[in-house]
Design a protein around this motif. Sequence first.
Motif, short mmCIF file in Angstrom:
data_model
loop_
_atom_site.label_atom_id
_atom_site.label_comp_id
_atom_site.label_asym_id
_atom_site.label_seq_id
_atom_site.Cartn_x
_atom_site.Cartn_y
_atom_site.Cartn_z
N SER A 130 0.79 -1.24 0.00
CA SER A 130 0.00 0.00 0.00
C SER A 130 0.82 1.29 0.00
O SER A 130 1.93 1.33 0.52
CB SER A 130 -0.88 0.04 1.25
OG SER A 130 -1.43 -1.20 1.50
N VAL A 131 0.22 2.32 -0.59
CA VAL A 131 0.66 3.70 -0.40
C VAL A 131 -0.57 4.47 0.05
O VAL A 131 -1.66 4.27 -0.50
CB VAL A 131 1.21 4.33 -1.70
CG1 VAL A 131 1.59 5.78 -1.47
CG2 VAL A 131 2.40 3.55 -2.22
N VAL A 132 -0.43 5.32 1.05
CA VAL A 132 -1.57 6.12 1.53
C VAL A 132 -1.20 7.60 1.44
O VAL A 132 -0.11 7.99 1.85
CB VAL A 132 -1.92 5.77 3.00
CG1 VAL A 132 -3.12 6.59 3.46
CG2 VAL A 132 -2.21 4.30 3.14
N GLY A 133 -2.08 8.39 0.88
CA GLY A 133 -1.86 9.84 0.80
C GLY A 133 -3.05 10.59 1.37
O GLY A 133 -4.19 10.19 1.17
N ILE A 134 -2.77 11.65 2.12
CA ILE A 134 -3.84 12.50 2.67
C ILE A 134 -3.51 13.95 2.36
O ILE A 134 -2.37 14.39 2.57
CB ILE A 134 -4.00 12.30 4.19
CG1 ILE A 134 -4.32 10.84 4.50
CG2 ILE A 134 -5.10 13.20 4.73
CD1 ILE A 134 -4.47 10.56 5.98
#
Lengths: 265, 235
Positions: free
Chosen positions: A56-60
């Motif tokens: 996974s990669v998570v961006g906010i």
Amino acid sequence: MMNNAFAQPMWLNGPAPGQFYNFMGGNTQAELPRELTTAGPFGTKHSTAAITTGSSVVGIRYAGGVLVAADTLVSYGSLARYQNIDRVFKINDKILLGGSGDFADIQSIKRSIDQKMIEDQCCNDGVVMKPKSLASWLTRVLYNRRSRMNPLYIDVVVAGVDEAGVPFLGNVDLRGRAYDDYVVATGFGRHLALPLVRERKPKDRDFTFEEASNLIRECMKVLYYRDTRSIPQYTVGICSASDCSVKGPFKVEENWTFAETVEGY
Amino acid sequence: MNALGVEQFPDYKVPGVQHVDFSPYESNGGSIVAIAGEDFVVIAADTRLSSGYSIHSRDQSKLFKLSPHTVLGSTGCWCDTLSLTGLMKVRMQMYEHTHMKTMTTDAVAQMLSIVMYNRRFFPYYVSNILAGLDKDGKGVVYSYDPIGHCERATYRAGGTAGSLLQPVLDNQIGYKNQNLAADQLPPLTKDRAVSVASDTFISAAERDIYTGDSVLINIITKDGIEQKTLQLRKD
């Protein structure tokens, strides 16, 4: 030669003096770039499976900037092969890139992007590429590859700020499908982290930096607990008008004391 | 194995032949409704972008403003939508620079058909509906199949809930099966077009998992494009 639909008689299309006979009966392939073809009389078999993969990669996106996080694992099937590899990259002072999927393809696209940044610098005109432009460029590259049935097996998060300091957070996948939103995730993060972030989004405003960084920490923890292709170490890219860098590695706050109370397995 | 003089591949595997497990297509969902009136046209599309059971974005516009009086709604494979609309914008800009005028809706409609048919054997997997005002200021709707077949209509539904919505429009806008004489049909007002379009989306969101979140409504008149949003269920 049963598959040769329009085979020509043996000696009619014969070799020029000093040349070898072309047994394909004149069915020569048009020259395509090497990376797009392999020699084969019946067509081309392209690699269609990812070998070494990032999860996974998570961006906010928050008011004034973006955060992008990914653990530092690159797996080889179910083997946790490379455990200390950054998957969040700083592209320039305005862009971060988080990569998941086939890591060789990530490195390949990263090299092309870095070359573009060098070309940008060579112009020496002070013009810096913006995240939206890079995301758009990536859609074209990835769409072209998918149209040739030779895709790059990657799912990337493009994040950053434009020259006015307005944050951008987008996702481009292996087909060139692209969108931008206040939260973006790839891999298992799409199932585990996305709902977590959406649940906490205030209706009337953006996230603050504190909220976003707490959420990233929470997401990486959940991903570590539930995604088997993850490790408790991650890096976080931060991009705002004043700063663009990749921080870490950070450790997930693990707590396995509950394990002693689990019975019946 | 030699039908019509063309040799076929045998059933067993030929070494080197492509056996791909990669699909270049993906359905990203979404629905469009367009209704044309005498001097206006309404086009609406939901804002959900999904694939399978995942919702990527709840706020993705599927309406593309091509000119001050033409709007294209495009759903299906989102990467094809991006490519197609990008190409349409480029071609319209080229037309504007060579002819020193904006393309009419009818010309855009024709061009879209040609651009789509150009990819006859590797089609853009999209459901397109084009809405606009023609050169007389009359509202028009054009609908397309993925390979470029083009049909002019007065109302049309498309996308994943297209087959759900079209019969409703047939009844409410086309007054089909209501046993009304041709001169008894009430004229279509802008407000009614907007409210019917809104209602169809509310209903579609109940039954189609790929339609929901919110609807963007564009109302095109000679004075410009008015935009409205309507919230739908988000589950």
